[in-house]
Scaffold this active site. Sequence first.
Site, PDB file in Angstrom:
ATOM      1  N   ALA A  83       1.006  -1.240  -0.065  1.00  0.00           N
ATOM      2  CA  ALA A  83      -0.120   0.010  -0.021  1.00  0.00           C
ATOM      3  C   ALA A  83       0.984   1.241   0.084  1.00  0.00           C
ATOM      4  CB  ALA A  83      -0.919   0.058   1.108  1.00  0.00           C
ATOM      5  N   GLU A 103      -5.542  -5.137  -8.736  1.00  0.00           N
ATOM      6  CA  GLU A 103      -5.395  -5.067  -7.082  1.00  0.00           C
ATOM      7  C   GLU A 103      -6.864  -5.111  -6.536  1.00  0.00           C
ATOM      8  OE1 GLU A 103      -0.776  -3.122  -7.154  1.00  0.00           O
ATOM      9  OE2 GLU A 103      -2.863  -2.001  -6.246  1.00  0.00           O
ATOM     10  N   LYS A 121       4.630   4.069   5.504  1.00  0.00           N
ATOM     11  CA  LYS A 121       3.123   3.962   5.188  1.00  0.00           C
ATOM     12  C   LYS A 121       1.981   4.438   5.959  1.00  0.00           C
ATOM     13  CE  LYS A 121       5.629   3.359   1.116  1.00  0.00           C
ATOM     14  NZ  LYS A 121       5.276   2.177   0.400  1.00  0.00           N
TER      15      LYS A 121
END
Length: 214
Positions: A83, A103, A121
Amino acid sequence: MTHDTAKRQAAETAIRYVEEGMIVGVGTGSTVAHFIDALGAIKHRIAGAVSSSDQSSEQLRGLGIELFDLNAVGPLPLYVDGADECDGHKRLIKGGGAALTREKIVAAASKRFVCIIDASKRVDVLGRFPLPIEVIPMARSHVAREIVRRGGQPVWRDGVTTDNGNWIIDVHGWKITDPVALEAELNQIAGVVTVGLFAARGADVVVCGQDVID
């Protein structure tokens, strides 16, 4: 610890979710590339993989892992992907690699979605990373106007064509406090193929380095 080391650790930790005889859904990106390498080391234990991008398919084939079409296998037991952002509720922004549509399809068709990331992230509120939206080429300007009307700053990712033959608009300037509602709203704009918010169907498990959040 470097980002690459953390990505490798997350990928290797995610291997524990792979069970004997599985067909594994495989995502796209630099962290997933480490997962595919780790999958190659146990390829004798799995039946094969369903890939979300041409790039991942090429890497999987190079390691001798059999590829399956999603239409031929039905629901998958496991999907592993990275991600661009992940909030505290395991809702994601994805699409930095322009593979968001496939995805999202593979994630939707999977019983368990394991998201592998490094600590950079993790965010409190989604939107620091520009939100990718895949659009039909003729709808680019229309979708951009609709985004401006909603307070976003659309930037066409010029020169990028998705594996599906479409274009990407990256939206800057949004603090996404209700990602489920925004995902649903953007999906209704004519010409939008996929929104890079994975909120209605977020991750089931997040692996950040060696830490597991489930």
